[in-house]
Motif scaffolding. Structure first.
Motif, PDB file in Angstrom:
ATOM      1  N   LYS A 117       0.809  -1.216   0.000  1.00 45.79           N
ATOM      2  CA  LYS A 117       0.000   0.000   0.000  1.00 45.79           C
ATOM      3  C   LYS A 117       0.846   1.272   0.000  1.00 45.79           C
ATOM      4  CE  LYS A 117      -3.608   0.360   2.584  1.00 45.79           C
ATOM      5  NZ  LYS A 117      -4.535   0.338   3.736  1.00 45.79           N
ATOM      6  N   LYS A 118       1.893   1.301   0.796  1.00 44.16           N
ATOM      7  CA  LYS A 118       2.728   2.497   0.865  1.00 44.16           C
ATOM      8  C   LYS A 118       3.317   2.833  -0.502  1.00 44.16           C
ATOM      9  CE  LYS A 118       4.019   1.832   5.724  1.00 44.16           C
ATOM     10  NZ  LYS A 118       5.129   1.547   6.665  1.00 44.16           N
ATOM     11  N   PHE A 174       0.536   4.225  -2.935  1.00 42.94           N
ATOM     12  CA  PHE A 174       0.212   5.632  -2.690  1.00 42.94           C
ATOM     13  C   PHE A 174       1.335   6.550  -3.169  1.00 42.94           C
ATOM     14  CE2 PHE A 174      -3.029   4.124   0.375  1.00 42.94           C
ATOM     15  CZ  PHE A 174      -4.078   4.931  -0.014  1.00 42.94           C
ATOM     16  N   PRO A 209      -9.075   6.340  -2.274  1.00 45.30           N
ATOM     17  CA  PRO A 209      -9.839   6.124  -1.037  1.00 45.30           C
ATOM     18  C   PRO A 209     -10.186   4.658  -0.801  1.00 45.30           C
ATOM     19  CG  PRO A 209     -10.679   8.034  -2.218  1.00 45.30           C
ATOM     20  CD  PRO A 209      -9.701   7.366  -3.127  1.00 45.30           C
ATOM     21  N   ALA A 213      -7.147   2.836   0.559  1.00 46.18           N
ATOM     22  CA  ALA A 213      -6.900   3.132   1.970  1.00 46.18           C
ATOM     23  C   ALA A 213      -7.707   2.225   2.895  1.00 46.18           C
ATOM     24  CB  ALA A 213      -7.232   4.598   2.253  1.00 46.18           C
ATOM     25  N   SER A 214      -8.832   1.706   2.416  1.00 44.97           N
ATOM     26  CA  SER A 214      -9.696   0.870   3.263  1.00 44.97           C
ATOM     27  C   SER A 214      -9.287  -0.594   3.277  1.00 44.97           C
ATOM     28  CB  SER A 214     -11.151   0.983   2.775  1.00 44.97           C
ATOM     29  OG  SER A 214     -11.322   0.334   1.520  1.00 44.97           O
TER      30      SER A 214
END
Length: 417
Positions: A293-294, A297, A402, A405-406
């Motif tokens: 995830k990092k 993003f 978004p 992020a979940s």
């Protein structure tokens, strides 16, 4: 010294992998060569045969619609029958599609070609993804995908130059100049077919009960693995949506508004390829260490900057070359993002359900892709060509990020079963 150690680690990593994974590395390089030959020219070829922007979008939509149906069917047959047979079928479709492009006298003929192409692409990509998901452990998956992209990159760098040279030899950017590319593609896909036929192991399902063979119930089982399954389906769909809207129109925009000839278009394609070649393995190792995830993003804004470079590039001259090449470099990171996201999807599902899982993801991506190119064509005609690329930025930033992020980090999840 650092490069030598990196090369040694990469060689050691490749040697300890399975035969089928190594075969996928070779197949990916050949497939990348075939796709790269005409990738920058398919949209221009359609317009030269008479298609307007909306008709151009409808071609892509037709391919996505058929590809959506193929994605689920391929996943189900891979799980229950033979991955090898599905792989071979998809490769035959790819060869047939390029043959139809080669003989097409009018843009409407391209419907049949693009439908076969998207069928073949969805089938072979699903089969390749399933193979890599089954052959690589979680802690090496992102590195493995990075290795695949890196080894394919040198071939993909040379291919656009070969395409530009062929087009220049046959008369420049015209239907006559682009047409020979498709026959070369036919020959490459025939070579891939022979490679898979003789080298890929004849993998079959271990067998399931009659009840489990019911298609609908077997696919519904996928969503019993928690809320992250649906979230990741949405993330993968919205990750591809904006670039499906804008992708068909980039070469046309660069050619008509920025003066890009065949050599400039090949330069863009080469720039897109250099980034995965240099950065896929290092970024894959970072993702295997710090999480997917990092990195996702961190990479996202680079694709937005790429589209802005395309929009604000001068209409001609050295400045146009620099901006368009920078577009290619920045947008090259987007393919790395797709690989990292694919790693996440492979880490939340048992291997015996991987075909259906990848099929569901491909289905949703294809369903979103059905209206997307037509939307891009309508934006081009009624709002303005540059707004196609601004819309892509807005969709990714407001929908996909978004949702990402979940979703929980998947790096250290152990696959069920």
């Amino acid at each position: 010294m650092h490069l030598q150690k990196l090369a040694q680690r990469t060689t050691s990593f490749a040697r300890r992998q399975t035969h089928d994974f190594k075969l996928m590395l070779g197949r990916r390089a050949l497939h990348g060569m075939a796709s790269g030959l005409s990738g920058q020219y398919n949209s221009i070829y359609a317009t030269l045969l008479g298609a307007d922007p909306v008709q151009l979008g409808s071609l892509q939509s037709a391919g996505n619609a058929i590809g959506a149906l193929a994605a689920v069917a391929a996943g189900w047959f891979i799980d229950y029958y033979s991955l090898k047979k599905v792989f071979l079928l998809g490769t035959v479709m790819l060869a047939a599609s390029r043959l139809l492009y080669f003989v097409a006298p009018h843009w409407a003929w391209l419907y049949a070609g693009i439908i076969l192409y998207y069928l073949g692409m969805r089938i072979t990509c699903t089969a390749c993804t399933v193979t890599c998901a089954a052959e690589l452990p979680n802690e090496e998956r992102a590195t493995g995908r990075g290795l695949c992209r890196t080894l394919a990159s040198p071939v993909a760098i040379v291919t656009p130059l070969l395409a530009a040279w062929l087009i220049s030899r046959f008369g420049g950017i015209s239907a006559r100049g682009i047409r020979p590319l498709y026959m070369v593609q036919v020959l490459i896909f025939v070579g891939i077919f022979v490679l898979l036929l003789t080298q890929l192991s004849g993998s079959h399902s271990s067998g399931v009960s009659g009840d489990d063979r019911h298609i609908l119930s077997s696919f519904l089982q996928i969503f019993k693995h928690g809320p992250d399954t649906m979230r990741l389906v949405l993330v993968m769909g919205f990750m591809e949506l904006p670039w499906t809207i804008a992708g068909p129109f980039m070469p046309v925009y660069a050619h008509e508004f920025k003066g890009a000839n065949e050599f400039m278009l090949s330069g863009i394609a080469m720039a897109m390829t250099v980034v995965p070649m240099l950065a896929s393995i290092p970024l894959g190792r970072l993702a295997d260490h710090y999480g997917r995830k990092k990195l996702l993003f961190a990479i996202a804004p680079l694709a937005y900057a790429a589209n802005l470079c395309l929009i604000f590039a001068p209409a001609s001259g050295t400045g146009a070359w620099l901006f368009l090449l920078l577009y290619g470099v920045l947008f090259g990171f987007n393919s790395i993002s797709m690989a990292l996201a694919s790693s996440m999807t492979a880490e939340i599902m048992p291997k015996e359900q991987m075909g259906r899982w990848i099929g569901i993801i491909s289905l949703f991506r294809s369903l979103l892709g059905i209206p997307a190119p037509i939307i891009g064509g309508l934006i081009w005609e009624h709002i303005g060509p540059q707004h196609v690329f601004l819309a892509a930025i807005a969709i990714d930033a407001l929908l996909r990020l978004p949702l990402l992020a979940s979703v929980r980090e998947t790096l250290h999840l152990s696959s069920a079963g």
